[in-house]
Scaffold this motif. Structure first.
Motif: not given
Length: 221
Positions: A54-81
């Motif tokens: 949900g957060e990544l989709a919202e960021a994309a709607r707001n113009g993000a061309r890419a995203a960086l997840c700065t939390c190592s614990t959830i990084g793999s899930v963010a990449e998959a999303a």
């Protein structure tokens, strides 16, 4: 624009400063969701997949061309999303892991929270496989460091991390797994590289955000 997904607001000024050094003029949007780390620690990283999507989709709607997840614990899930959405998403520690594999086979990882252990070990193994190398990973939990961080004693946390790094015996490279640990590497002279993620992670994500790759296939719903 580059979206940055944090689980601590302390990362905002750190990455703003790195942006000014590495990619001046890059527009960035910070999203801070500390409860995602709490849930991931309690229930496992997959428990936050829906929120991350949900957060990544919202960021994309707001113009993000890419995203960086700065939390190592959830990084793999963010990449998959990000893959599911068609949005380039990088976990901040991936370039660091690749550098660790290149540095030598004996890799010691320092973490301050247990939930980071398996995601970081898995990431290093991924990068070792990608590079065609065999590595031996040893992970050390720095006692008391996270409790100090949560209590607001950030200097105490960093002191504990630096002390733990000095106690490492045989290793070709030392990895400070979490972005919050990065300042502990300053001034350490241990005879082997001490790697951190924020600078190399931001540099790689900025390049992705600045690329001309079409995002026409992006799915935001």
């Amino acid at each position: 624009m580059l979206a940055l997904l944090h689980t601590s607001s302390l990362h905002i000024p750190v990455f703003d400063a790195l942006r000014d050094e590495e990619a001046p003029g890059l527009a960035m949007h910070h999203v801070v969701r500390p409860e995602l780390l709490d849930r991931a620690r309690a229930q496992g990283p997959d428990a936050v997949a829906e929120d991350l999507t949900g957060e990544l989709a919202e960021a994309a709607r707001n113009g993000a061309r890419a995203a960086l997840c700065t939390c190592s614990t959830i990084g793999s899930v963010a990449e998959a999303a990000g893959t599911a959405l068609g949005l380039p998403v990088l976990r901040v520690d991936r370039p660091m892991a690749a550098a660790a594999v290149a540095a030598g086979p004996r890799i010691t990882v320092l973490v301050t929270v247990e939930s980071t252990r398996i995601p970081t070990e898995d990431l290093i193994e991924q990068e070792a496989h990608r590079a065609g190398r065999t590595v031996a990973v040893r992970t050390v939990l720095v006692p008391g460091a996270w409790e100090r961080f949560e209590a607001g004693d950030h200097d105490g946390c960093l002191t504990a991390v630096a002390a733990a790094a000095r106690e490492i015996g045989e290793a070709d490279v030392i990895v400070l797994a979490q972005a919050s640990m990065a300042p502990a590497a300053e001034g350490l002279d241990l005879g082997v590289p001490v790697l951190t993620g924020p600078r190399t992670g931001l540099r790689a994500a900025a390049q992705s955000a600045a690329s001309d790759t079409s995002l026409s296939g992006l799915r935001t719903t």
